[in-house]
Design an enzyme around this catalytic site. Structure first.
Site, mmCIF file in Angstrom:
data_model
loop_
_atom_site.group_PDB
_atom_site.id
_atom_site.type_symbol
_atom_site.label_atom_id
_atom_site.label_comp_id
_atom_site.label_asym_id
_atom_site.label_seq_id
_atom_site.Cartn_x
_atom_site.Cartn_y
_atom_site.Cartn_z
ATOM 1 N N GLU A 178 9.884 94.676 -17.333
ATOM 2 C CA GLU A 178 10.336 96.001 -16.892
ATOM 3 C C GLU A 178 9.305 97.087 -17.175
ATOM 4 O OE1 GLU A 178 13.895 93.471 -16.993
ATOM 5 O OE2 GLU A 178 12.279 93.844 -18.450
ATOM 6 N N HIS A 231 24.329 93.878 -23.200
ATOM 7 C CA HIS A 231 24.365 94.014 -21.749
ATOM 8 C C HIS A 231 25.469 94.969 -21.308
ATOM 9 C CE1 HIS A 231 22.024 90.369 -22.192
ATOM 10 N NE2 HIS A 231 21.719 90.382 -20.911
#
Length: 326
Positions: free
Chosen positions: A60, A129
């Protein structure tokens, strides 16, 4: 009017903007060959080819930085994070590069980039998450932050985000990708920073955004059965916040409840509560109540999830408290 899924509305927005402007491209993990982790980009590789729909490594920080550099050089990247929990790996590029570049370069470089993907709880995915970072990014000058609640808003706001000259954080929900809603076939854009009154009312102002709008609207339906008329406002964007619409509603109802999935400390609901007491204190007939997730990491267990995040029962209890019915 036709009904399409949330994911289809996002796909249409991106595809229409890519047809309109050859400088727009999509980049992220599994967006191309796999048609997107959530099938948002299904078919886009076939239409636009590998030069405009890029699969990336699991890096990322790397592809966010590549996107920022591309934006500084005239392109318009759409960067998809598989979840905004993974954006923490790239947060230096988002905060210290994208958000600050226009100011640090004395206006020489703008960064027209959209970072998009799901935020918040999506079921039993565990604490790492399931976080909400809307308030984190909204705390950053130089960013705009959009959190749509339905397919119509998602398409109109994503198209506006792609055309915006500044970096935009566009936050979705895994639990909403299959939601259906009415979306026109003709082109439209929605202005960034304008809230929407989803339900008119006179007794309580009920404010939310994103998937928590489902909770707010269902709670309003429940209270209507008891004769309490809720005005429900969808913020749609949390930077900038449409304070004017919220304050005008509060001046009419004299009570407010804010529903937000994020943890309570320094949340969007905290900011709104401060704004109400600063600019509409004399109109308040009861303290503002916030309905947030509990101040703990979200566990895997479904019973724990239900007890942690905002729900209709907690929201109804808050509405009854501000209307002195508890």
């Amino acid at each position: 009017m036709r009904e399409i899924q949330f994911r289809e509305a996002l796909r249409e927005a991106m595809s229409e903007e890519m047809r309109r402007d050859k400088n727009v491209f999509l980049m992220g993990e599994e967006v191309a060959e796999y048609n997107g982790a959530y099938k948002v980009s299904q078919g886009m590789l076939d239409e636009f080819g590998p030069e405009r729909v890029y699969d990336t490594p699991i890096s990322e920080l790397g592809f966010a930085g590549l996107g920022v550099g591309a934006a500084m050089n005239g392109l318009i990247p759409i960067i998809e994070f598989m979840t905004f929990n993974f954006s923490l790996v790239a947060i230096d590029q988002i905060i210290n590069s994208a958000a600050k570049m226009l100011a640090m370069s004395g206006g020489a470089y703008s960064v027209p980039i959209v970072f998009r993907g799901p935020t918040g709880n999506a079921g039993q995915l565990g604490a790492t998450h399931s976080s909400n970072f809307e308030n984190w990014f909204a705390n950053t000058p130089g960013l705009k932050v959009i959190v749509p609640s339905n397919p119509y808003d998602a398409k109109g706001l994503l198209k506006a985000a792609i055309r915006d000259p500044d970096p935009v954080i566009f936050m979705e929900s895994e639990l909403m990708y299959s939601d259906k809603g009415e979306v026109p076939e003709s082109e439209y854009l929605l202005p960034i920073g304008v809230a929407d009154i989803k339900r008119k009312g006179k007794d309580v102002t009920l404010i939310s955004f994103g998937k928590m709008m489902k909770v707010a609207l269902e709670a309003a339906e429940e209270m209507a059965k008891e004769g309490v008329d809720c005005e429900v406002i969808d913020l749609r964007t949390v930077r900038p916040i449409d304070y004017a619409t919220c304050v005008e509603s509060l001046k009419k109802t004299n009570r407010a409840v804010i529903v937000e999935e994020a943890n309570p400390l320094a949340a969007i609901s905290s900011e709104l509560t401060y704004h109400f007491q600063r600019y509409a204190f004399d109109y308040l007939d009861a303290p503002v109540i916030r309905v947030n997730s509990m101040d703990v990491p979200l566990s895997y267990a479904p019973t724990y999830i239900e007890a942690t995040i905002p729900n209709v029962a907690r929201t109804v209890a808050a509405i009854k408290k501000v209307t002195y019915q508890d």
